[in-house]
Scaffold this active site. Structure first.
Site, PDB file in Angstrom:
ATOM      1  N   GLU A  96      75.378 -23.642  38.106  1.00 52.30           N
ATOM      2  CA  GLU A  96      74.293 -23.183  37.224  1.00 52.30           C
ATOM      3  C   GLU A  96      74.193 -24.090  35.989  1.00 52.30           C
ATOM      4  O   GLU A  96      73.096 -24.396  35.519  1.00 52.30           O
ATOM      5  CB  GLU A  96      74.521 -21.728  36.796  1.00 52.30           C
ATOM      6  CG  GLU A  96      74.521 -20.738  37.940  1.00 52.30           C
ATOM      7  CD  GLU A  96      73.282 -20.816  38.808  1.00 52.30           C
ATOM      8  OE1 GLU A  96      72.171 -20.927  38.273  1.00 52.30           O
ATOM      9  OE2 GLU A  96      73.431 -20.773  40.043  1.00 52.30           O
ATOM     10  N   TRP A 120      72.295 -26.964  37.145  1.00 52.14           N
ATOM     11  CA  TRP A 120      70.848 -26.675  37.207  1.00 52.14           C
ATOM     12  C   TRP A 120      70.207 -26.916  35.836  1.00 52.14           C
ATOM     13  O   TRP A 120      69.121 -27.450  35.722  1.00 52.14           O
ATOM     14  CB  TRP A 120      70.591 -25.203  37.608  1.00 52.14           C
ATOM     15  CG  TRP A 120      70.379 -24.980  39.067  1.00 52.14           C
ATOM     16  CD1 TRP A 120      71.254 -24.386  39.927  1.00 52.14           C
ATOM     17  CD2 TRP A 120      69.209 -25.336  39.848  1.00 52.14           C
ATOM     18  NE1 TRP A 120      70.705 -24.360  41.190  1.00 52.14           N
ATOM     19  CE2 TRP A 120      69.459 -24.929  41.169  1.00 52.14           C
ATOM     20  CE3 TRP A 120      67.995 -25.957  39.561  1.00 52.14           C
ATOM     21  CZ2 TRP A 120      68.538 -25.113  42.209  1.00 52.14           C
ATOM     22  CZ3 TRP A 120      67.084 -26.148  40.583  1.00 52.14           C
ATOM     23  CH2 TRP A 120      67.351 -25.734  41.884  1.00 52.14           C
ATOM     24  N   TRP A 139      44.064 -19.759  39.902  1.00 50.99           N
ATOM     25  CA  TRP A 139      44.711 -18.512  39.488  1.00 50.99           C
ATOM     26  C   TRP A 139      43.646 -17.481  39.142  1.00 50.99           C
ATOM     27  O   TRP A 139      42.514 -17.844  38.803  1.00 50.99           O
ATOM     28  CB  TRP A 139      45.642 -18.760  38.302  1.00 50.99           C
ATOM     29  CG  TRP A 139      46.708 -19.780  38.596  1.00 50.99           C
ATOM     30  CD1 TRP A 139      46.741 -21.070  38.166  1.00 50.99           C
ATOM     31  CD2 TRP A 139      47.872 -19.604  39.403  1.00 50.99           C
ATOM     32  NE1 TRP A 139      47.849 -21.710  38.644  1.00 50.99           N
ATOM     33  CE2 TRP A 139      48.574 -20.837  39.413  1.00 50.99           C
ATOM     34  CE3 TRP A 139      48.405 -18.531  40.116  1.00 50.99           C
ATOM     35  CZ2 TRP A 139      49.775 -21.007  40.105  1.00 50.99           C
ATOM     36  CZ3 TRP A 139      49.610 -18.719  40.808  1.00 50.99           C
ATOM     37  CH2 TRP A 139      50.267 -19.932  40.798  1.00 50.99           C
ATOM     38  N   ASN A 170      69.015 -13.232  35.318  1.00 56.52           N
ATOM     39  CA  ASN A 170      68.401 -14.303  36.116  1.00 56.52           C
ATOM     40  C   ASN A 170      67.676 -13.771  37.355  1.00 56.52           C
ATOM     41  O   ASN A 170      66.571 -14.209  37.671  1.00 56.52           O
ATOM     42  CB  ASN A 170      69.474 -15.309  36.540  1.00 56.52           C
ATOM     43  CG  ASN A 170      68.883 -16.415  37.393  1.00 56.52           C
ATOM     44  OD1 ASN A 170      67.968 -17.112  36.970  1.00 56.52           O
ATOM     45  ND2 ASN A 170      69.378 -16.553  38.616  1.00 56.52           N
ATOM     46  N   TRP A 186      51.351 -19.310  36.131  1.00 50.42           N
ATOM     47  CA  TRP A 186      52.732 -19.359  35.626  1.00 50.42           C
ATOM     48  C   TRP A 186      52.781 -19.697  34.147  1.00 50.42           C
ATOM     49  O   TRP A 186      53.711 -19.321  33.437  1.00 50.42           O
ATOM     50  CB  TRP A 186      53.551 -20.370  36.443  1.00 50.42           C
ATOM     51  CG  TRP A 186      53.013 -21.775  36.445  1.00 50.42           C
ATOM     52  CD1 TRP A 186      52.119 -22.303  37.327  1.00 50.42           C
ATOM     53  CD2 TRP A 186      53.319 -22.828  35.522  1.00 50.42           C
ATOM     54  NE1 TRP A 186      51.856 -23.610  37.018  1.00 50.42           N
ATOM     55  CE2 TRP A 186      52.583 -23.970  35.913  1.00 50.42           C
ATOM     56  CE3 TRP A 186      54.154 -22.928  34.410  1.00 50.42           C
ATOM     57  CZ2 TRP A 186      52.649 -25.185  35.226  1.00 50.42           C
ATOM     58  CZ3 TRP A 186      54.217 -24.133  33.729  1.00 50.42           C
ATOM     59  CH2 TRP A 186      53.469 -25.239  34.134  1.00 50.42           C
ATOM     60  N   TRP A 230      59.973 -21.223  35.781  1.00 52.08           N
ATOM     61  CA  TRP A 230      58.618 -20.734  36.095  1.00 52.08           C
ATOM     62  C   TRP A 230      57.974 -21.551  37.197  1.00 52.08           C
ATOM     63  O   TRP A 230      57.356 -21.000  38.117  1.00 52.08           O
ATOM     64  CB  TRP A 230      57.734 -20.710  34.831  1.00 52.08           C
ATOM     65  CG  TRP A 230      57.918 -19.410  34.132  1.00 52.08           C
ATOM     66  CD1 TRP A 230      58.770 -19.154  33.097  1.00 52.08           C
ATOM     67  CD2 TRP A 230      57.305 -18.163  34.475  1.00 52.08           C
ATOM     68  NE1 TRP A 230      58.719 -17.822  32.767  1.00 52.08           N
ATOM     69  CE2 TRP A 230      57.830 -17.198  33.590  1.00 52.08           C
ATOM     70  CE3 TRP A 230      56.380 -17.763  35.432  1.00 52.08           C
ATOM     71  CZ2 TRP A 230      57.447 -15.852  33.647  1.00 52.08           C
ATOM     72  CZ3 TRP A 230      55.993 -16.435  35.496  1.00 52.08           C
ATOM     73  CH2 TRP A 230      56.523 -15.486  34.613  1.00 52.08           C
TER      74      TRP A 230
END
Ligand SMILES: Cc1cc2nc3c(=O)[nH]c(=O)nc-3n(C[C@H](O)[C@H](O)[C@H](O)COP(=O)(O)OP(=O)(O)OC[C@H]3O[C@@H](n4cnc5c(N)ncnc54)[C@H](O)[C@@H]3O)c2cc1C
Length: 526
Positions: A316, A319, A347, A385, A403, A426
């Protein structure tokens, strides 16, 4: 890695790493609010005879925030802790000098240039901040300092590997996480010294710096102004009563000590929001109250001992660095989709989409796990998360809202808001990003709820109007039998909303939306 933003190369110390000696230096604290393992502070102390420390409460950034912003309370309390840390360093140095942190409320660029002139320092020391706006600010500061014959010297701190340090064999940035992670780990194994601490207390090994150069600001009194002295409500400090939001390096150390007891179980517990599985250290990484090198070193130690929890946790942290390098190499993601073909997605807009967005923000979508996550965010500034993924998927793929609207809402509320990770998260959830969730994989908010909050404990905590609902009905109240709803004293549409959308119909709309997006545009990084 040291960078001089000044045109001239920085003078080097004879025979050693770091800048050449000079009489006076100013250390500019930004997102690195600690004294331990602080490369800029350590370099300044080694290079200069007198070192001042400053933090600027930047008017330009602060005036956009709500007056009860929890993060501002966190920063202020962390500055008090940092001030004490600096004073303690100086007291322990035996120099007889007292030292404090200088705190200003001003335009940061103006104030640093002004202060550098006032103190007549030869160099200002700071850490890299690679967000586009910060890079522009630092370039301005460097230019203005250079015009006065001074330098801005900046160093890597926020990540273990930055910028172009991890690249593919072909010299291009990585667009997929797993090969990036493998290259990252290989690079660390090749350079274990990278994690060595930049101590400033005399006993920190090779990188330790003498602290006798620390000096006090020229005026007495409290170094750190109260919240209401710089336009925020004193009530914001109430957020610090949350045991998950302990400010300063001191708070970070406490949370870390607690997490070390749980780290080995991280892989098994991290997906269940009702369990204390994750570290809650995001805000400390964001504001640098803990050093990422230290966290990586602790995780690596456990990995060597065979801990699967530590291995997953380390992933993580990687990441986080993956998204930092995505932002560095593809700064267009701040405004647009990482994948160019996704800029064409249509959208939903208009009244219905607006009502959906508002219900999502308020935690009133009628999907209990989504609502619990959104209410956790607005009540505490933290969101687990798993729920960040579920709520982001719900906004983009069940409600069809862009988003970018969700990203902005999270940016306003998350204590650990980090541009690179928030944008990456996102765009991952919306399937517009780098190594993102495939667009045809759409989280089902009910099955996510059944899997990750099986007993409904998390939902009951944040959506108390459902607390009496038993069994599976807690995950989908509209499927409950009338007698179950009556026993739980719930009338749907009155006590708790009917579901805003039918998930299966929304799924079909999303598949059509993505299927219809522009073709022929280049897809970066794949
Ligand atoms: C839509 C969305 C938005 C997000 N916004 C942010 C954000 O603004 N700031 C932020 O730090 N993280 C963000 N994340 C990533 C992740 O959700 C948080 O880092 C994590 O929940 C923080 O809790 P923790 O400190 O207990 O994490 P832990 O699980 O203990 O993880 C340790 C640290 O690793 C890093 N990390 C963990 N997961 C990720 C990840 N997926 N991506 C990047 N870094 C990660 C964080 O620094 C975190 O503190 C987002 C994820 C999604 C899906």
């Amino acid at each position: 890695m040291q960078n001089s933003l000044h045109n001239k190369p920085a003078p080097r110390a004879a025979g050693g790493a770091g800048p050449a000696r000079h009489p006076r230096a100013l250390v500019w604290f930004r997102r690195d609010l600690r004294v331990a393992d602080h490369p800029a502070l350590a370099h300044a102390l080694r290079a200069a005879d007198q070192v001042w420390c400053v933090f600027v409460l930047d008017r330009a950034l602060l005036h956009e925030l709500p007056w009860e912003d929890r993060r501002v309370a966190f920063i202020r309390a962390s500055l008090v802790d940092l001030d004490a840390g600096i004073a303690a360093l100086a007291a322990g140095s035996g120099s007889g000098r007292a030292a404090r942190l200088i705190v200003r409320h001003a335009d940061a660029a103006d104030e640093i240039v002004r202060l550098a002139a006032l103190l007549d320092v030869q160099a200002v020391y700071a850490h890299h901040d690679d967000e586009p706006a910060a890079l522009a600010r630092d370039a301005r500061v460097a230019g203005r300092l250079a015009a006065d014959g001074r330098r801005l010297l900046t160093f890597k701190d926020h990540v273990v590997f930055e910028r172009r340090e991890i690249m593919t064999g072909g010299g291009t940035p990585y667009g997929v996480f797993t090969p990036y992670k493998n290259a990252w780990l290989k690079a660390l194994h090749a350079r274990p010294g990278l994690l060595a601490e930049h101590a400033s207390d005399g006993d920190g090994g090779a990188l330790a710096a003498p602290v006798a150069a620390l000096v006090a600001p020229w005026r007495d009194g409290a170094a750190v102004p109260a919240l209401d002295e710089f336009g925020f409500s004193a009530r914001a400090a109430a957020a610090l009563a949350d045991p998950g939001l302990r400010p300063g390096a001191t708070g970070g150390q406490e949370l870390l000590a607690e997490f070390l007891d749980r780290m080995d179980d991280y892989d098994a517990t991290r997906d269940f929001p009702a369990q204390p599985g994750t570290s809650h250290l995001g805000v400390h990484l964001r504001f640098g109250t803990l050093s990422v090198r230290r966290l990586v070193a602790l995780a690596m130690e456990r990995v060597t001992g065979g801990s699967r929890g530590a291995q997953t946790w380390l992933s993580e942290l990687i990441w986080r660095e993956f998204y930092q390098q995505v932002l560095h190499h593809h700064p267009h993601v701040v405004a647009r989709a990482y994948r160019a073909d996704c800029d064409d997605i249509r959208w939903e807009q208009g009244e219905e989409a607006e009502a959906g967005f508002e219900a999502w923000c308020a935690g009133r979508t009628g999907y209990p796990l989504v609502d619990a996550g959104m209410r956790q965010l607005t009540a505490t500034g933290y969101m687990h998360n798993r729920l960040r993924m579920v709520t982001a998927s719900f906004l983009t793929k069940d409600l069809g809202v862009s988003w970018q609207r969700g990203e902005a809402f999270f940016a306003l509320h998350l204590n650990d808001f980090e541009l690179a990770s928030n944008n990456g998260g996102w765009q991952w959830a919306a399937s517009t990003g780098c190594d993102a969730q495939p667009w045809f994989r759409i989280f089902n908010p009910v099955t996510q709820s059944e899997r990750f909050d099986p007993a409904g404990a998390f939902i009951r905590h944040y959506v108390p109007e459902l607390r009496l609902l038993g069994g599976k009905a807690i995950h989908a109240p509209w499927r409950a039998r009338p007698v179950e709803l009556a026993t739980a004293r719930i009338t749907l549409g009155r006590d708790y909303p009917q579901p805003l959308v039918d998930h299966e119909l929304a799924r079909q709309r999303t598949l059509a939306r993505f299927g219809a997006r522009g073709s022929g545009s280049p897809v970066i990084g794949e």
